[in-house]
Motif scaffolding. Structure first.
Motif, short mmCIF file in Angstrom:
data_model
loop_
_atom_site.label_atom_id
_atom_site.label_comp_id
_atom_site.label_asym_id
_atom_site.label_seq_id
_atom_site.Cartn_x
_atom_site.Cartn_y
_atom_site.Cartn_z
N GLY A 17 0.82 -1.20 0.00
CA GLY A 17 0.00 0.00 0.00
C GLY A 17 0.85 1.25 0.00
O GLY A 17 0.39 2.32 -0.41
N ILE A 18 2.09 1.14 0.48
CA ILE A 18 3.06 2.23 0.39
C ILE A 18 4.40 1.61 -0.03
O ILE A 18 4.52 0.38 -0.12
CB ILE A 18 3.24 3.00 1.72
N ALA A 19 5.40 2.45 -0.27
CA ALA A 19 6.70 1.94 -0.68
C ALA A 19 7.29 1.05 0.41
O ALA A 19 7.25 1.38 1.60
CB ALA A 19 7.65 3.11 -0.97
N SER A 20 7.82 -0.09 0.00
CA SER A 20 8.43 -1.00 0.96
C SER A 20 9.50 -1.83 0.26
O SER A 20 9.51 -1.95 -0.97
CB SER A 20 7.39 -1.94 1.59
N PHE A 21 10.40 -2.39 1.05
CA PHE A 21 11.46 -3.28 0.57
C PHE A 21 11.18 -4.65 1.15
O PHE A 21 10.91 -4.78 2.34
CB PHE A 21 12.81 -2.74 1.05
N ASP A 22 11.22 -5.68 0.29
CA ASP A 22 10.83 -7.00 0.77
C ASP A 22 12.02 -7.93 1.01
O ASP A 22 11.91 -9.15 0.89
CB ASP A 22 9.80 -7.65 -0.16
N GLY A 23 13.16 -7.33 1.39
CA GLY A 23 14.30 -8.14 1.80
C GLY A 23 15.17 -8.59 0.64
O GLY A 23 14.76 -8.56 -0.52
N SER A 24 16.37 -9.03 0.98
CA SER A 24 17.30 -9.54 -0.03
C SER A 24 18.17 -10.61 0.60
O SER A 24 18.86 -10.36 1.59
CB SER A 24 18.17 -8.40 -0.59
N VAL A 25 18.11 -11.82 0.04
CA VAL A 25 18.94 -12.94 0.48
C VAL A 25 19.57 -13.55 -0.77
O VAL A 25 19.07 -14.54 -1.31
CB VAL A 25 18.12 -13.99 1.25
N PRO A 26 20.65 -12.95 -1.27
CA PRO A 26 21.22 -13.42 -2.53
C PRO A 26 21.95 -14.76 -2.37
O PRO A 26 22.40 -15.11 -1.28
CB PRO A 26 22.21 -12.31 -2.90
N ALA A 27 22.03 -15.50 -3.47
CA ALA A 27 22.84 -16.72 -3.51
C ALA A 27 24.30 -16.30 -3.62
O ALA A 27 24.68 -15.60 -4.57
CB ALA A 27 22.44 -17.59 -4.69
N VAL A 28 25.11 -16.69 -2.66
CA VAL A 28 26.52 -16.26 -2.64
C VAL A 28 27.40 -17.44 -2.27
O VAL A 28 26.96 -18.41 -1.67
CB VAL A 28 26.74 -15.11 -1.62
N SER A 29 28.66 -17.31 -2.62
CA SER A 29 29.66 -18.32 -2.26
C SER A 29 30.70 -17.68 -1.36
O SER A 29 30.63 -16.49 -1.05
CB SER A 29 30.31 -18.89 -3.53
N GLY A 30 31.67 -18.48 -0.94
CA GLY A 30 32.74 -17.94 -0.11
C GLY A 30 32.24 -17.60 1.29
O GLY A 30 31.20 -18.08 1.74
#
Length: 563
Positions: free
Chosen positions: A411-424
């Motif tokens: 309903g308003i601006a929001s960020f829904d998280g970030s869990v990227p696939a990473v190595s190391g």
């Protein structure tokens, strides 16, 4: 030059020359020769004198002055700036600053786009090089006028190349709420006003709920037309920052007709959230109903006014272990009562991870025990087990918890998280909420809601039925996984790291603490998420320390109000 010297002696700071500046800043023109030259333009007289004396950038035999401007320079510079501003002389006022181009643009808009006139400036007592002042003016639009009054301040600095005393330019000099790139505009509102009400019909005003200000502005920007109101005429701040939704109203010249917009918020829970975040600087909290996804409260206590509760992008620390534990259970690596040894240290691809100081190692620990104590090394060691891959945590977050896909429509601006696939090393760091993982309190409240119900229900602040939004979807958790997560959170709230913060809360409760280390900060960010009955909440306090120290009491206060 005798006439010139006589002129300069008689034009000084108010109280030091023969005639104080009118409205604080009117220059006296003395001497027949100069009266003819100027022809009634007081500010022009100063420019001529200034140029001849070397103060305005003309040639001078003496070297530019250095050091902090003295009291006389502060008084003279501020008075000349105020005089030109009062007269609507944007170019001349800007010439008294150290950034004439930016100053002239904003000061021109002050009189033209903002339609502000009859400016009267009253300086206060200077403190060193800082001069506070009060502005009284009139805003007019198509025959309607309203008085405008506010306070601001300026600082006088030394010009780097000329050595002149100049106003250190900041947009906040013109109005304290202005930031870089912002401007002032008076016009018919782009969007009609709204009367936002909570789930029970109680009005939600920014006066009663101050931290809701940016949220209400966003709701008006998006739903002003849909709510059925009619626009009025306002003086507003038009923001340059795209992260700030809509204009910020400063003065209403003609009332519009507000449309009523019903939200999912609860006035009681919101009041508790507002009170709780005021105890800690740079804090944010969100509460919602796990059974529906409805947001019950959103509050921020921040200097920048940013809605970090919905839009923040920072590491969540060990609250992330809820998702990591779900991944371990779903992939058959271990279970709540299965092994999760907690050694002193754990090494992942040459990087060594440690636990919080004072944690006793336990090589026979179960997942529940390592979870309730928030043992980092247990989770680091387990994410290396088969069949887990670099993408496993990302897949768990996206497919089970609905995170990181950029499709939430709250309903308003929001960020829904970030869990990227990473190595190391970042793969291991991500398992304990560090590395490249980014979250905000809205995300973590939703994670808790999914963990205890097994179903992902995208959070929302305004019913999707109002504008036919399609909420994000995710498949949620197997019933067995959800049951284990809920029980581990119960143990954490009653026997583990969250017990002190959650003490005194009755009913079915659970929680998870988190401390997120941020490069360059001596103190970690404090994170806490928990539930009580059908209310889930999450809070973050930047540089607040351990999860239970700052964020924990905020969440507990909100859960207490929502029960």
């Amino acid at each position: 030059m005798g006439c010139l010297n006589a002129f300069k002696r008689r034009v000084g700071p108010a109280g030091e020359g023969e005639r104080p500046m009118g409205k604080g800043v009117k220059a006296a023109v003395v001497g027949g020769v100069f009266a003819v030259m100027v022809g009634g333009a007081g500010y022009g007289a100063y420019n001529i004198v200034s140029a001849l004396s070397g103060d305005g950038g003309g040639s001078s035999a003496s070297a530019p002055r250095t050091g902090t401007p003295d009291r006389e320079e502060v008084a003279e510079t501020s008075e000349k700036f105020f005089a030109a501003w009062e007269k609507g002389q944007a170019t001349q006022a800007a010439a008294q600053t150290d950034n004439a181009q930016a100053a002239e643009a904003l000061l021109s808009a002050y009189g033209e786009e903002a339609r502000i006139s009859q400016v009267q400036i009253t300086p206060g007592r200077a403190s060193g090089t800082t001069v506070p002042f009060r502005v009284k003016a009139t805003v007019s639009y198509e025959g309607t006028s309203k008085p405008l009054s506010y306070e601001s301040e300026l600082t006088v600095v030394r010009g780097k190349t000329t050595g002149r005393a100049l106003v250190g330019w900041q947009p906040s000099v013109v109005h304290p709420q202005l930031k870089e790139g912002d401007t002032l505009v008076t016009e018919e509102s782009a969007k009609p006003p709204i009367k936002a009400v909570d789930r029970n019909g109680k009005e939600l005003s920014r006066e009663e709920y101050p931290s809701l200000g940016p949220v209400l502005d966003s709701l008006r920007e998006r739903y002003g037309a849909e709510a059925g109101g009619k626009p009025g005429v306002e003086l507003v701040i038009r923001h340059a920052d795209p992260a700030v939704a809509g204009d910020t109203p400063l003065l209403t010249l003609a009332e519009g007709k507000p449309g009523v917009l019903r939200t999912t918020l609860s006035a009681g829970v919101q009041a508790a959230a507002e009170k709780a975040v005021r105890r800690y600087a740079e804090s944010s909290v969100v509460a919602l109903k796990p059974s529906t996804g409805e947001v019950l409260a959103v509050a921020n206590h921040r200097e920048d006014g940013f809605n970090a509760a919905f839009q923040g992008k920072v590491a969540p620390g060990s609250t992330m272990k809820i998702i990591t534990a779900a991944m371990l259970i779903d992939n058959g690596v271990t279970s709540m009562n299965g092994p999760a040894p907690c050694p002193d240290t754990a090494t992942w691809q040459s990087q060594t991870f440690k636990n919080l100081t004072g944690m006793e190692p336990n090589e026979k620990a179960t997942l529940a025990n390592s979870f309730l104590r928030s043992c980092n090394t247990a989770f680091i060691k387990l994410v290396d087990e088969e069949p887990l891959t670099d993408a496993s945590l990302q897949q768990e977050a996206e497919q089970r918890f609905g995170l990181g896909r950029g499709d939430w429509k709250t309903g308003i601006a929001s960020f829904d998280g970030s869990v990227p696939a990473v190595s190391g090393p970042d793969r291991a760091a991500g398992a304990i909420g560090q590395g490249q993982v980014q979250m905000n309190p809205l995300n973590m409240a939703s994670v808790t809601a999914t963990a205890i119900t097994g179903a992902f229900r995208q959070p929302y602040l305004v019913s999707p039925e109002l504008d036919d939004r399609q909420p994000a979807r995710a498949k949620g958790l197997p019933a067995g996984t959800a049951a284990q997560l809920k029980q581990m959170m119960r143990l954490t709230a009653t026997q583990g790291t969250a017990a002190r913060a959650m003490s005194g809360l009755s009913g079915d409760i659970g929680a998870k603490t988190g401390s997120a280390e941020v490069a360059g900060n001596a103190t970690s960010d404090s994170w806490f998420t928990g539930f009580r009955g059908d209310v889930a909440a999450a809070a973050m306090v930047q540089q607040g320390g351990h999860g239970g120290d700052a964020a924990g009491p905020i969440v507990a206060a909100v859960l207490r109000a929502g029960g």
